[in-house]
Motif scaffolding. Structure first.
Motif, mmCIF file in Angstrom:
data_model
loop_
_atom_site.group_PDB
_atom_site.id
_atom_site.type_symbol
_atom_site.label_atom_id
_atom_site.label_comp_id
_atom_site.label_asym_id
_atom_site.label_seq_id
_atom_site.Cartn_x
_atom_site.Cartn_y
_atom_site.Cartn_z
ATOM 1 N N GLY A 142 1.931 4.843 -8.312
ATOM 2 C CA GLY A 142 0.937 3.376 -8.404
ATOM 3 C C GLY A 142 0.781 3.807 -7.602
ATOM 4 O O GLY A 142 -0.501 4.566 -6.450
ATOM 5 N N ASP A 143 -1.045 2.053 -7.148
ATOM 6 C CA ASP A 143 -1.396 2.061 -6.339
ATOM 7 C C ASP A 143 -1.258 2.164 -5.182
ATOM 8 O O ASP A 143 -0.080 1.740 -4.504
ATOM 9 N N SER A 145 -2.592 1.216 -2.376
ATOM 10 C CA SER A 145 -3.094 0.311 -1.191
ATOM 11 C C SER A 145 -1.753 -0.842 -1.690
ATOM 12 O O SER A 145 -2.162 -2.167 -0.494
ATOM 13 N N ALA A 146 -0.862 -0.530 -2.507
ATOM 14 C CA ALA A 146 0.025 -2.165 -2.983
ATOM 15 C C ALA A 146 1.035 -1.165 -2.165
ATOM 16 O O ALA A 146 1.826 -2.589 -2.042
ATOM 17 N N ARG A 175 -1.375 6.130 1.635
ATOM 18 C CA ARG A 175 -1.907 5.245 1.076
ATOM 19 C C ARG A 175 -2.870 4.766 0.695
ATOM 20 O O ARG A 175 -3.473 4.235 -0.195
ATOM 21 N N ARG A 176 -3.747 6.249 0.613
ATOM 22 C CA ARG A 176 -5.564 6.117 0.740
ATOM 23 C C ARG A 176 -5.254 7.357 -0.421
ATOM 24 O O ARG A 176 -4.435 8.529 -0.548
ATOM 25 N N ARG A 177 -5.975 7.062 -1.744
ATOM 26 C CA ARG A 177 -6.060 8.287 -2.577
ATOM 27 C C ARG A 177 -7.239 9.455 -1.666
ATOM 28 O O ARG A 177 -7.820 9.112 -1.599
#
Length: 185
Positions: A142-143, A145-146, A175-177
């Motif tokens: 998932g995301d 940042s979440a 947590r970063r792409r």
């Protein structure tokens, strides 16, 4: 009742008696009419007094009802105004508490990221906010940042600076792409 009329064939004394009888009947009828008229006038006067009394009582009762209604409406409006004032006061107090809690949370977040913002984001221990910890790969889907930031319990200071210290199995991920190949992150 038939009265005998005076006639030429009757004696003058009979005619006088007949005329006297007629006057007596007329006087009796006049007295009866006067009594009936007096009774009617008295009845109308009594009826007028009764109507006046009933109207006065009805007006007084309506006045009392209207006065009671005005007093009740005034109380209801006063109670409603007091309740609205209490509700508004409670809402302002609740909003103040919520804003204070939000300010506290924002202050804690700013304080947490203040050191990480100038830290080397390539080192996990230096920028805990940029990394997440999970037990399985599925938890990292998932995301990014979440995902929750790396817990402070996993951050430690070693000989070479801040590090992430794992004492058991687990995954530490950014947590970063990050671009790995064109069109994929």
């Amino acid at each position: 009742m038939a009265l005998l009329k005076p006639s030429l064939g009757s004696t003058p004394s009979d005619n006088v008696a007949r005329i006297g009888n007629a006057f007596d009947v007329i006087e009796g009828l006049s007295a009866a009419l006067a009594d009936e008229q007096a009774a009617r006038v008295a009845g109308l006067a009594a009826e007028g007094r009764a109507r006046d009394g009933a109207i006065a009582a009805a007006v007084a009762a309506e006045g009392q009802l209207r006065q009671a209604a005005v007093v009740a409406e005034g109380r209801a409006r006063g109670d409603a105004i007091a309740r609205e004032q209490q509700d508004r006061t409670a809402a302002v107090v609740a909003e103040g508490r919520a804003r204070a809690a939000s300010d506290t949370a924002l202050g804690a977040l700013i304080e947490r990221y203040r050191a990480d913002g100038v830290a080397d984001t390539a080192r996990v221990g230096e920028a805990g906010w940029a990394f997440a910890f999970a037990a399985t790969v599925a938890e990292l889907q998932g995301d990014g940042s979440a995902l929750p930031a790396l817990p402070a319990a996993l951050r430690a200071f070693g000989d070479n600076g801040a590090v992430a210290r794992l004492t058991g199995p687990g995954l530490v991920a950014t947590r970063r792409r990050v671009a790995i190949e064109p069109g994929r992150v």
